[in-house]
Design a protein around this motif. Structure first.
Motif, PDB file in Angstrom:
ATOM      1  N   ALA A 172      16.863  49.002  34.039  1.00 35.96           N
ATOM      2  CA  ALA A 172      16.003  47.892  33.608  1.00 35.96           C
ATOM      3  C   ALA A 172      16.446  47.366  32.246  1.00 35.96           C
ATOM      4  N   ASP A 173      16.681  48.288  31.312  1.00 40.76           N
ATOM      5  CA  ASP A 173      17.140  47.918  29.968  1.00 40.76           C
ATOM      6  C   ASP A 173      18.155  48.952  29.502  1.00 40.76           C
ATOM      7  N   GLY A 174      18.949  48.564  28.507  1.00 40.37           N
ATOM      8  CA  GLY A 174      19.902  49.502  27.922  1.00 40.37           C
ATOM      9  C   GLY A 174      21.280  49.416  28.545  1.00 40.37           C
ATOM     10  N   GLN A 175      22.166  50.288  28.083  1.00 36.01           N
ATOM     11  CA  GLN A 175      23.562  50.285  28.544  1.00 36.01           C
ATOM     12  C   GLN A 175      24.022  51.687  28.915  1.00 36.01           C
ATOM     13  N   LEU A 176      24.953  51.725  29.860  1.00 35.22           N
ATOM     14  CA  LEU A 176      25.570  52.991  30.266  1.00 35.22           C
ATOM     15  C   LEU A 176      27.078  52.858  30.054  1.00 35.22           C
ATOM     16  N   LEU A 177      27.632  53.730  29.222  1.00 30.02           N
ATOM     17  CA  LEU A 177      29.068  53.687  28.935  1.00 30.02           C
ATOM     18  C   LEU A 177      29.743  54.922  29.509  1.00 30.02           C
ATOM     19  N   MET A 178      30.859  54.718  30.214  1.00 34.01           N
ATOM     20  CA  MET A 178      31.653  55.827  30.723  1.00 34.01           C
ATOM     21  C   MET A 178      33.016  55.765  30.060  1.00 34.01           C
ATOM     22  N   ASP A 179      33.290  56.776  29.230  1.00 29.45           N
ATOM     23  CA  ASP A 179      34.533  56.814  28.476  1.00 29.45           C
ATOM     24  C   ASP A 179      34.710  55.530  27.665  1.00 29.45           C
ATOM     25  N   GLY A 180      33.603  55.057  27.085  1.00 25.58           N
ATOM     26  CA  GLY A 180      33.643  53.869  26.235  1.00 25.58           C
ATOM     27  C   GLY A 180      33.531  52.552  26.966  1.00 25.58           C
ATOM     28  N   GLU A 181      33.639  52.578  28.304  1.00 22.81           N
ATOM     29  CA  GLU A 181      33.581  51.334  29.090  1.00 22.81           C
ATOM     30  C   GLU A 181      32.150  51.104  29.581  1.00 22.81           C
ATOM     31  N   ASP A 182      31.659  49.878  29.428  1.00 24.63           N
ATOM     32  CA  ASP A 182      30.313  49.536  29.883  1.00 24.63           C
ATOM     33  C   ASP A 182      30.312  49.436  31.414  1.00 24.63           C
ATOM     34  N   VAL A 183      29.583  50.375  32.067  1.00 25.57           N
ATOM     35  CA  VAL A 183      29.533  50.372  33.543  1.00 25.57           C
ATOM     36  C   VAL A 183      28.117  50.073  34.042  1.00 25.57           C
ATOM     37  N   THR A 184      27.281  49.513  33.153  1.00 27.86           N
ATOM     38  CA  THR A 184      25.868  49.283  33.469  1.00 27.86           C
ATOM     39  C   THR A 184      25.689  48.550  34.797  1.00 27.86           C
ATOM     40  N   GLY A 185      26.457  47.477  35.008  1.00 33.24           N
ATOM     41  CA  GLY A 185      26.281  46.690  36.231  1.00 33.24           C
ATOM     42  C   GLY A 185      27.312  46.997  37.304  1.00 33.24           C
ATOM     43  N   GLN A 186      28.125  48.029  37.076  1.00 30.73           N
ATOM     44  CA  GLN A 186      29.210  48.348  38.016  1.00 30.73           C
ATOM     45  C   GLN A 186      28.678  49.071  39.253  1.00 30.73           C
ATOM     46  N   SER A 187      29.279  48.812  40.410  1.00 28.31           N
ATOM     47  CA  SER A 187      28.833  49.464  41.642  1.00 28.31           C
ATOM     48  C   SER A 187      29.203  50.951  41.614  1.00 28.31           C
ATOM     49  N   THR A 188      28.501  51.728  42.434  1.00 27.09           N
ATOM     50  CA  THR A 188      28.750  53.171  42.527  1.00 27.09           C
ATOM     51  C   THR A 188      30.208  53.436  42.912  1.00 27.09           C
ATOM     52  N   GLN A 189      30.725  52.661  43.848  1.00 26.87           N
ATOM     53  CA  GLN A 189      32.089  52.852  44.359  1.00 26.87           C
ATOM     54  C   GLN A 189      33.132  52.710  43.242  1.00 26.87           C
ATOM     55  N   LYS A 190      32.902  51.779  42.335  1.00 23.00           N
ATOM     56  CA  LYS A 190      33.883  51.524  41.277  1.00 23.00           C
ATOM     57  C   LYS A 190      33.814  52.559  40.149  1.00 23.00           C
ATOM     58  N   ARG A 191      32.761  53.351  40.118  1.00 25.42           N
ATOM     59  CA  ARG A 191      32.578  54.280  38.991  1.00 25.42           C
ATOM     60  C   ARG A 191      33.356  55.583  39.167  1.00 25.42           C
ATOM     61  N   ASN A 192      33.888  55.845  40.331  1.00 30.00           N
ATOM     62  CA  ASN A 192      34.620  57.092  40.612  1.00 30.00           C
ATOM     63  C   ASN A 192      33.774  58.319  40.247  1.00 30.00           C
ATOM     64  N   ILE A 193      32.628  58.413  40.960  1.00 31.20           N
ATOM     65  CA  ILE A 193      31.725  59.538  40.717  1.00 31.20           C
ATOM     66  C   ILE A 193      31.493  60.284  42.035  1.00 31.20           C
ATOM     67  N   SER A 194      30.978  61.506  41.925  1.00 31.72           N
ATOM     68  CA  SER A 194      30.576  62.282  43.098  1.00 31.72           C
ATOM     69  C   SER A 194      29.129  62.713  42.921  1.00 31.72           C
ATOM     70  N   LEU A 195      28.406  62.762  44.031  1.00 27.91           N
ATOM     71  CA  LEU A 195      27.002  63.162  43.981  1.00 27.91           C
ATOM     72  C   LEU A 195      26.742  64.196  45.070  1.00 27.91           C
ATOM     73  N   VAL A 196      26.215  65.354  44.667  1.00 28.84           N
ATOM     74  CA  VAL A 196      25.883  66.411  45.635  1.00 28.84           C
ATOM     75  C   VAL A 196      24.381  66.661  45.547  1.00 28.84           C
ATOM     76  N   HIS A 197      23.678  66.452  46.665  1.00 30.28           N
ATOM     77  CA  HIS A 197      22.224  66.629  46.721  1.00 30.28           C
ATOM     78  C   HIS A 197      21.872  68.057  47.131  1.00 30.28           C
ATOM     79  N   GLN A 198      20.555  68.351  47.108  1.00 27.21           N
ATOM     80  CA  GLN A 198      20.092  69.643  47.616  1.00 27.21           C
ATOM     81  C   GLN A 198      20.143  69.670  49.142  1.00 27.21           C
ATOM     82  N   PHE A 199      20.173  68.477  49.754  1.00 24.07           N
ATOM     83  CA  PHE A 199      20.287  68.410  51.212  1.00 24.07           C
ATOM     84  C   PHE A 199      21.761  68.211  51.554  1.00 24.07           C
ATOM     85  N   PHE A 200      22.250  68.979  52.506  1.00 27.93           N
ATOM     86  CA  PHE A 200      23.683  68.977  52.800  1.00 27.93           C
ATOM     87  C   PHE A 200      24.067  67.649  53.445  1.00 27.93           C
ATOM     88  N   VAL A 201      24.812  66.839  52.704  1.00 29.45           N
ATOM     89  CA  VAL A 201      25.198  65.531  53.232  1.00 29.45           C
ATOM     90  C   VAL A 201      26.645  65.619  53.709  1.00 29.45           C
TER      91      VAL A 201
END
Length: 359
Positions: free
Chosen positions: A55-84
């Motif tokens: 809603a407000d504020g900024q998110l920086l990854m390694d100094g780069e502003d990724v606030t509006g960047q899509s999940t795919q472009k961020r090169n991240i991994s997410l592991v939930h408690q449910f086995f996906v």
């Protein structure tokens, strides 16, 4: 490598779910989000992963502003408690799936999958489908996918919550080693204080959509900066009561008094809030300074090699957690002993009052 949250908030239908949050999460250690269910851990992870809008504020990854960047472009991994895992794919294909999307060469994909499968002991299962695996093997498959992807950031949202006790213990020990030296920012959400302590690194204590305290895990455990922080980092719940300081003496309830240490004797006279973890309230004396408290036993529990007793004293209902098996009788009075050197002292509003204390 760092993930920097600058005053970020989350709102849903005008309701604030994450209050303005500032954090710097670095690679090289685990970053733990610790709080009860509903504290905001998953909401914060979704913001960092790009799954929910900020809603407000900024998110920086390694100094780069990724606030509006899509999940795919961020090169991240997410592991939930449910086995996906993809049910129609083999374990090999599941681990390889994010690599194929990038168009990576087949030989490199095979090398990365083999390395991840080796680390997580999945090599004999690479040709199986997820339904042929146990819950623990399925979760190891999801973790292997995150390792093979070599993401900049890995978000683990209570990844061990649905596993049996023995497997949780094993994986909990292995996780810091799995990601050591990979250069990724690792963020691990849990509702268990013990898990945060075992993982080490740094911890952000969360309650009601905000961070109460952030820093090295062991430091926060020993010196919480507020009553809220002390409460989050205690399981069973921390014991609390008001006491009155007069001169060098502390008075709690109708007939509990003890002499304060030199440092605490310097506090202004008045009424304060005391907090002490259950494992420092015991059915036996630990030293000469132990303060006796008589309470009526309400509930008792045995858990492995520990005994807990919920008891009603004249100042509050408290909990004792002691090693060994102790013969409590529900409904009967029992003597407990509080270690005054392990008490945290706060102002009545929960703010710190100064002075070193350890829990």
């Amino acid at each position: 490598m760092a993930l920097e949250l600058q005053n970020i908030t989350k709102k849903v239908g005008g309701v604030t779910h994450i209050k303005p949050t500032n954090l710097v999460l670095e690679s090289g250690h685990f970053n733990v989000l610790l709080g009860e269910t509903g504290a905001g851990k998953t909401s914060l992870i979704k913001l960092m992963a790009g799954l929910d809008p900020i809603a407000d504020g900024q998110l920086l990854m390694d100094g780069e502003d990724v606030t509006g960047q899509s999940t795919q472009k961020r090169n991240i991994s997410l592991v939930h408690q449910f086995f996906v895992n993809y049910p129609h794919m083999t374990v090999f294909e599941n681990i390889a799936s994010p690599l194929k999307v990038t168009g990576m060469a087949k030989s490199e994909i095979e090398g990365r999958v083999e390395e991840a499968a080796n680390i997580l002991q999945l090599k004999p299962m690479l040709n199986r489908k997820p339904h042929e695996l146990s819950g623990g093997q399925q979760q190891r498959c999801a973790l292997a996918r995150a390792i093979a992807k070599q993401s900049k950031a890995v978000f683990l949202d209570e990844p061990l919550a649905n596993l049996d006790y023995k497997l949780r213990e094993e994986l909990r020990e292995q996780l810091p080693e799995l990601f050591a030296g990979r250069g990724a920012i690792v963020v691990y959400a849990t509702s268990e204080p013990e898990e945060a302590l075992l993982l080490g690194g740094k911890t952000a204590l969360m309650q009601d959509g905000q961070v109460a305290q952030f820093g090295p895990t062991a430091d926060i455990y020993r010196t919480p900066n507020s009553l809220m922080a002390a409460g989050i980092f205690s399981d069973p719940p921390i014991n609390m009561a008001e006491f009155t300081k007069t001169g060098r003496m502390a008075h709690m309830g109708r007939n509990i008094s003890w002499e304060l240490s030199d440092e605490r004797a310097g506090l202004k006279d008045g009424v304060y809030k005391l907090a002490i973890r259950p494992h420092h309230v015991l059915p036996y004396k630990t030293d000469a300074a132990s303060v006796p408290i008589v309470g009526k036993v309400l509930v008792t529990e045995l858990s492995g090699s520990e005994s807990s007793a919920h008891f009603e004293a004249d100042m509050a209902n408290w909990v004792s957690l002691a090693r060994g098996i102790h013969p409590y009788q529900v409904g009967e009075n029992h003597q407990f002993f509080m270690d005054p050197n392990q008490c945290f002292i706060f102002a009545l509003d929960g703010a710190p009052v100064g002075g070193d204390h350890h829990g």
